[in-house]
Design a protein around this motif. Structure first.
Motif, short mmCIF file in Angstrom:
data_model
loop_
_atom_site.label_atom_id
_atom_site.label_comp_id
_atom_site.label_asym_id
_atom_site.label_seq_id
_atom_site.Cartn_x
_atom_site.Cartn_y
_atom_site.Cartn_z
N THR A 31 0.97 -1.12 0.04
CA THR A 31 0.10 0.13 -0.05
C THR A 31 0.82 1.22 0.06
OG1 THR A 31 -1.77 -1.19 1.10
CG2 THR A 31 -1.96 1.28 1.20
N PHE A 32 1.75 1.23 0.91
CA PHE A 32 2.79 2.51 0.80
C PHE A 32 3.60 2.41 -0.14
CE2 PHE A 32 1.71 2.38 5.64
CZ PHE A 32 1.17 3.36 5.75
N LEU B 193 -3.57 5.52 -2.13
CA LEU B 193 -3.52 4.05 -1.33
C LEU B 193 -4.22 2.81 -2.04
CD1 LEU B 193 -3.53 5.53 2.14
CD2 LEU B 193 -1.60 5.03 0.86
N LEU B 194 -5.17 3.22 -2.49
CA LEU B 194 -6.03 2.26 -3.19
C LEU B 194 -5.33 1.21 -4.32
CD1 LEU B 194 -9.00 1.23 -3.28
CD2 LEU B 194 -9.35 2.68 -4.95
N PRO B 195 -4.73 1.47 -5.17
CA PRO B 195 -3.91 0.60 -5.91
C PRO B 195 -3.00 -0.33 -4.98
CG PRO B 195 -3.82 2.67 -6.83
CD PRO B 195 -4.41 3.00 -5.67
N GLY B 196 -2.28 0.18 -4.14
CA GLY B 196 -1.32 -0.52 -3.44
C GLY B 196 -2.00 -1.53 -2.54
N LEU B 197 -3.44 -1.16 -1.99
CA LEU B 197 -4.03 -2.18 -1.09
C LEU B 197 -4.56 -3.28 -1.88
CD1 LEU B 197 -5.27 -2.34 1.60
CD2 LEU B 197 -7.30 -1.07 0.74
N VAL B 198 -5.07 -2.87 -3.25
CA VAL B 198 -5.57 -3.92 -4.18
C VAL B 198 -4.35 -4.91 -4.55
CG1 VAL B 198 -6.71 -4.43 -6.13
CG2 VAL B 198 -7.69 -2.82 -4.85
N VAL B 199 -3.42 -4.39 -4.91
CA VAL B 199 -2.21 -5.27 -5.24
C VAL B 199 -1.74 -6.20 -3.95
CG1 VAL B 199 0.19 -5.29 -6.13
CG2 VAL B 199 -1.65 -3.81 -7.10
#
Length: 127
Positions: A17-18, A46-52
């Motif tokens: 996320t980070f 933060l959303l793309p990192g959270l999903v990945v």
């Protein structure tokens, strides 16, 4: 053994996320200008990192954590470098977004290439 695995997966999600917020935040900087306030909510960074991160931690995405590091840092560096060198915040929006996409694609290429194997092949030389 369940607790260490769970903590490792949580670490992968938080770290991803980070890490992936770096290239996403540069898109905002390129579009809205460096040093200005957030152009769109930081939660979107933060959303793309959270999903990945969730997909990588549950083994649904075939990437390693090392590849996430290489992608994030390379994309962030190239996008920031292009923004600074080409002064993209004073140019048109399409050029800034285009440069960011180039930086993301180059980051993906760097993340996929195994440089150690290219530089020091471990193949058998007795042919």
């Amino acid at each position: 053994m369940a607790l260490p695995d769970t903590l490792e997966r949580i670490g992968i999600v938080v770290g991803s996320t980070f890490l992936l917020s770096l290239p996403t935040s540069t898109l905002s900087s390129l579009v809205y200008g460096f040093g200005s306030g957030a152009g769109f909510p930081p939660a979107l960074w933060l959303l793309p990192g959270l999903v990945v991160g969730v997909l990588a931690a549950t083994d649904r995405l075939a990437v390693s954590y090392h590849q996430l590091w290489k992608f994030s840092l390379t994309s962030y560096f190239l996008a920031s470098l292009g923004g600074a060198v080409f002064d993209l915040q004073t140019v048109r929006l399409a050029l800034a977004v285009g440069w960011w996409l180039v930086a993301v694609v180059l980051g993906a290429v760097v993340a996929r290439v195994r440089f150690r194997e290219l530089l020091w092949p471990t193949g058998d030389s007795s042919a």
